[in-house]
Design a protein around this motif. Structure first.
Motif, PDB file in Angstrom:
ATOM      1  N   SER A   1       0.970  -1.182   0.106  1.00  0.00           N
ATOM      2  CA  SER A   1      -0.114   0.140   0.104  1.00  0.00           C
ATOM      3  C   SER A   1       0.861   1.304   0.163  1.00  0.00           C
ATOM      4  O   SER A   1       2.247   1.047   0.466  1.00  0.00           O
ATOM      5  N   PRO A   2       0.492   2.478  -0.606  1.00  0.00           N
ATOM      6  CA  PRO A   2       1.123   3.619  -0.788  1.00  0.00           C
ATOM      7  C   PRO A   2       1.970   4.039   0.403  1.00  0.00           C
ATOM      8  O   PRO A   2       2.966   4.534   0.461  1.00  0.00           O
ATOM      9  N   SER A   3       1.251   4.011   1.598  1.00  0.00           N
ATOM     10  CA  SER A   3       1.559   4.504   2.871  1.00  0.00           C
ATOM     11  C   SER A   3       2.378   3.704   3.814  1.00  0.00           C
ATOM     12  O   SER A   3       2.994   4.253   4.843  1.00  0.00           O
ATOM     13  N   SER A   4       2.047   2.366   3.692  1.00  0.00           N
ATOM     14  CA  SER A   4       2.713   1.534   4.690  1.00  0.00           C
ATOM     15  C   SER A   4       4.320   1.628   4.632  1.00  0.00           C
ATOM     16  O   SER A   4       4.971   1.693   3.795  1.00  0.00           O
ATOM     17  N   PRO A   5       4.712   1.719   5.955  1.00  0.00           N
ATOM     18  CA  PRO A   5       6.173   1.685   6.272  1.00  0.00           C
ATOM     19  C   PRO A   5       6.778   0.334   6.026  1.00  0.00           C
ATOM     20  O   PRO A   5       6.156  -0.689   5.829  1.00  0.00           O
ATOM     21  N   SER A   6       8.027   0.309   5.803  1.00  0.00           N
ATOM     22  CA  SER A   6       8.641  -1.030   5.501  1.00  0.00           C
ATOM     23  C   SER A   6       8.536  -1.646   6.879  1.00  0.00           C
ATOM     24  O   SER A   6       8.783  -1.533   7.808  1.00  0.00           O
ATOM     25  N   SER A   7       8.321  -3.015   6.224  1.00  0.00           N
ATOM     26  CA  SER A   7       8.047  -4.023   7.477  1.00  0.00           C
ATOM     27  C   SER A   7       9.433  -4.630   7.882  1.00  0.00           C
ATOM     28  O   SER A   7      10.331  -4.533   7.370  1.00  0.00           O
ATOM     29  N   PRO A   8       9.233  -5.039   9.098  1.00  0.00           N
ATOM     30  CA  PRO A   8      10.536  -5.804   9.797  1.00  0.00           C
ATOM     31  C   PRO A   8      11.075  -6.655   8.773  1.00  0.00           C
ATOM     32  O   PRO A   8      10.561  -7.545   8.332  1.00  0.00           O
ATOM     33  N   ALA A   9      12.365  -6.814   8.639  1.00  0.00           N
ATOM     34  CA  ALA A   9      13.086  -7.649   7.691  1.00  0.00           C
ATOM     35  C   ALA A   9      13.222  -8.835   8.154  1.00  0.00           C
ATOM     36  O   ALA A   9      13.143  -9.239   9.294  1.00  0.00           O
ATOM     37  N   ALA A  10      13.024  -9.886   7.302  1.00  0.00           N
ATOM     38  CA  ALA A  10      12.882 -11.569   7.877  1.00  0.00           C
ATOM     39  C   ALA A  10      14.685 -11.690   7.903  1.00  0.00           C
ATOM     40  O   ALA A  10      15.222 -11.027   7.508  1.00  0.00           O
ATOM     41  N   LYS A  11      14.791 -12.728   8.514  1.00  0.00           N
ATOM     42  CA  LYS A  11      16.323 -13.443   8.417  1.00  0.00           C
ATOM     43  C   LYS A  11      16.561 -14.034   7.109  1.00  0.00           C
ATOM     44  O   LYS A  11      15.624 -14.817   6.429  1.00  0.00           O
ATOM     45  N   GLY A  12      17.676 -13.463   6.649  1.00  0.00           N
ATOM     46  CA  GLY A  12      17.938 -14.175   5.443  1.00  0.00           C
ATOM     47  C   GLY A  12      19.174 -13.785   5.032  1.00  0.00           C
ATOM     48  O   GLY A  12      20.071 -13.172   5.810  1.00  0.00           O
ATOM     49  N   PRO A  13      19.616 -14.249   3.865  1.00  0.00           N
ATOM     50  CA  PRO A  13      20.877 -13.792   3.358  1.00  0.00           C
ATOM     51  C   PRO A  13      21.377 -12.583   3.183  1.00  0.00           C
ATOM     52  O   PRO A  13      22.847 -12.266   3.358  1.00  0.00           O
ATOM     53  N   LEU A  14      20.543 -11.586   3.405  1.00  0.00           N
ATOM     54  CA  LEU A  14      20.717 -10.076   3.279  1.00  0.00           C
ATOM     55  C   LEU A  14      20.648  -9.477   4.443  1.00  0.00           C
ATOM     56  O   LEU A  14      20.563  -8.188   4.720  1.00  0.00           O
ATOM     57  N   THR A  15      20.363 -10.132   5.595  1.00  0.00           N
ATOM     58  CA  THR A  15      20.541  -9.700   6.854  1.00  0.00           C
ATOM     59  C   THR A  15      21.549  -8.823   7.281  1.00  0.00           C
ATOM     60  O   THR A  15      22.590  -9.135   6.984  1.00  0.00           O
ATOM     61  N   GLY A  16      21.026  -7.450   7.746  1.00  0.00           N
ATOM     62  CA  GLY A  16      22.250  -6.739   8.024  1.00  0.00           C
ATOM     63  C   GLY A  16      22.717  -5.754   6.969  1.00  0.00           C
ATOM     64  O   GLY A  16      23.493  -4.782   7.253  1.00  0.00           O
ATOM     65  N   LYS A  17      22.290  -6.042   5.724  1.00  0.00           N
ATOM     66  CA  LYS A  17      22.420  -5.184   4.592  1.00  0.00           C
ATOM     67  C   LYS A  17      21.342  -4.120   4.482  1.00  0.00           C
ATOM     68  O   LYS A  17      20.100  -4.090   5.032  1.00  0.00           O
ATOM     69  N   VAL A  18      21.795  -2.845   4.096  1.00  0.00           N
ATOM     70  CA  VAL A  18      20.657  -1.682   4.007  1.00  0.00           C
ATOM     71  C   VAL A  18      20.820  -1.438   2.710  1.00  0.00           C
ATOM     72  O   VAL A  18      21.640  -1.143   2.108  1.00  0.00           O
ATOM     73  N   VAL A  19      19.588  -1.529   1.963  1.00  0.00           N
ATOM     74  CA  VAL A  19      19.363  -1.011   0.575  1.00  0.00           C
ATOM     75  C   VAL A  19      18.352   0.172   0.369  1.00  0.00           C
ATOM     76  O   VAL A  19      17.295   0.101   1.280  1.00  0.00           O
ATOM     77  N   VAL A  20      18.787   1.157  -0.088  1.00  0.00           N
ATOM     78  CA  VAL A  20      17.691   2.299  -0.361  1.00  0.00           C
ATOM     79  C   VAL A  20      17.092   2.250  -1.736  1.00  0.00           C
ATOM     80  O   VAL A  20      18.075   2.101  -2.938  1.00  0.00           O
ATOM     81  N   VAL A  21      15.995   2.215  -2.049  1.00  0.00           N
ATOM     82  CA  VAL A  21      15.122   2.136  -3.305  1.00  0.00           C
ATOM     83  C   VAL A  21      14.460   3.551  -3.672  1.00  0.00           C
ATOM     84  O   VAL A  21      13.952   4.215  -2.683  1.00  0.00           O
ATOM     85  N   ASP A  22      14.964   4.355  -4.560  1.00  0.00           N
ATOM     86  CA  ASP A  22      14.692   5.546  -5.005  1.00  0.00           C
ATOM     87  C   ASP A  22      13.702   5.385  -6.516  1.00  0.00           C
ATOM     88  O   ASP A  22      14.159   5.152  -7.455  1.00  0.00           O
ATOM     89  N   PRO A  23      12.492   5.532  -5.961  1.00  0.00           N
ATOM     90  CA  PRO A  23      11.333   5.475  -7.294  1.00  0.00           C
ATOM     91  C   PRO A  23      11.437   6.872  -7.767  1.00  0.00           C
ATOM     92  O   PRO A  23      11.115   7.735  -7.343  1.00  0.00           O
ATOM     93  N   GLY A  24      12.065   6.854  -8.992  1.00  0.00           N
ATOM     94  CA  GLY A  24      12.033   8.039  -9.675  1.00  0.00           C
ATOM     95  C   GLY A  24      11.009   8.996  -9.799  1.00  0.00           C
ATOM     96  O   GLY A  24       9.703   8.505  -9.983  1.00  0.00           O
ATOM     97  N   HIS A  25      11.182  10.369  -9.808  1.00  0.00           N
ATOM     98  CA  HIS A  25       9.876  11.285  -9.811  1.00  0.00           C
ATOM     99  C   HIS A  25       8.924  11.083  -8.845  1.00  0.00           C
ATOM    100  O   HIS A  25       9.100  10.170  -7.743  1.00  0.00           O
TER     101      HIS A  25
END
Length: 321
Positions: free
Chosen positions: A87-111
């Motif tokens: 949904s448009p306004s939903s915050p990022s949910s808590p990350a699951a445990k997995g191979p990328l645990t501890g990594k931070v990714v920023v996603v920039d939707p253009g415009h």
């Protein structure tokens, strides 16, 4: 990623001025239509392609001049396939445990869907180190009115879900939760302040009919004013080549036939989002909204899910080393 509103006319096909030298090892061609051309993981050499500057047609890659308002954004085209985005306004949910645990990714939707209502604000010039550019632009759209801003939000939300399922902490630069923007300098700052391990800016191009395929935009070596990409040029290139290879596999789309010389890689020194980044960052132009065949893909929910999967696979490959 389009910066001008009128329909494409006759300008040539690049939107920047100035390049460094780029040596990119081009991938071997995979002899199946589904695989397309793979961009291999390894690249080497200095920045830039050494090609003379060009500019795309209107609605395309022009980085000069203020953006004109777009028509009121249409809702995403209805589809019968593909996972629904968050949904448009939903915050990022808590990350699951997995191979990328501890990594931070920023996603920039253009415009931003609201940019066309705030042309005065988005036309304000901001410092990108090498010069000053507009805060943001309206983006492009398909001939049927499906906007780039709607596309980028949809793919970005899908991408967020896929990355969180692997344990990554994901932050969206904007989620249709602000009236316009943010400006390109703030977009870079958000990734920097998050100390992101990777940043991806999601776009779709607005070039001439017949121009097809995706391409990655990589930062050039830039040192000027507040911009210094020295530390991120190499890692960003690695990130971009990995995403390109995985995007081909997931979507079946070929690298651009009008940018990058068939490699799917394009080096730019005129984009504030890259110039001001201090963490590995790339842009992806997922296809050309002004070409009917590419537009048919971009407006299909099932294809957008494949696009998000390809980007997620590339980011995951990069972060896992």
């Amino acid at each position: 990623m389009s910066y001008d509103s009128p329909p494409p006319t006759s300008r040539p096909s690049r939107r920047f001025s100035g390049r460094g030298n780029l040596t990119v090892a081009v991938a071997a061609l995979v002899p199946t239509a589904l695989a397309g051309w793979l961009v291999w993981q390894g690249v080497s050499g200095a920045e830039g392609s050494g090609l003379p500057p060009k500019a795309l047609p209107s609605q395309s890659r022009s980085a000069t001049g203020p953006a004109s308002p777009q028509p009121k954004p249409a809702p995403p085209a209805p589809t019968t396939s593909g996972a629904s985005p968050s949904s448009p306004s939903s915050p990022s949910s808590p990350a699951a445990k997995g191979p990328l645990t501890g990594k931070v990714v920023v996603v920039d939707p253009g415009h931003n869907p609201g940019n066309f209502r705030h042309t005065r604000e988005i036309n304000k010039l901001v410092d990108i180190g090498t010069n000053r550019k507009e805060c943001d632009t309206t983006g492009t759209s398909t001939d049927a009115g499906y906007t780039e801003a709607a596309f980028t939000l949809d793919v970005s939300r899908r991408l967020r879900t896929l990355l969180e399922e692997q344990g990554a902490t994901v932050k969206l630069v904007q989620n249709n939760d602000r009236p316009y923007g943010p400006c390109i300098d703030e977009r870079a700052r958000i990734g920097n302040e998050a100390k992101a391990d990777a940043v991806i800016s999601v776009h779709a191009d607005g070039s001439a009919v017949g121009h097809r395929g995706f391409h990655m935009i990589l930062p050039a070596l830039v040192k000027g004013g507040v911009a210094d990409t020295t530390k991120i040029v190499g890692p960003s290139r690695e990130l971009g080549t990995r995403i390109a290879g995985k995007f081909v596999r997931a979507t079946g789309s070929a690298p651009s036939n009008y940018v990058g010389g068939g490699t799917g890689l394009d080096v730019r020194d005129d984009l504030g989002g890259l110039n001001l980044s201090t963490v590995p960052k790339v842009f992806i132009e997922c296809g050309n909204m002004r070409d009917p065949k590419d537009a048919a893909l971009l407006t299909d929910g099932g294809w957008r899910q494949k696009a998000a999967q390809g980007i997620a696979n590339g980011i995951g490959s990069y972060l896992k080393g």
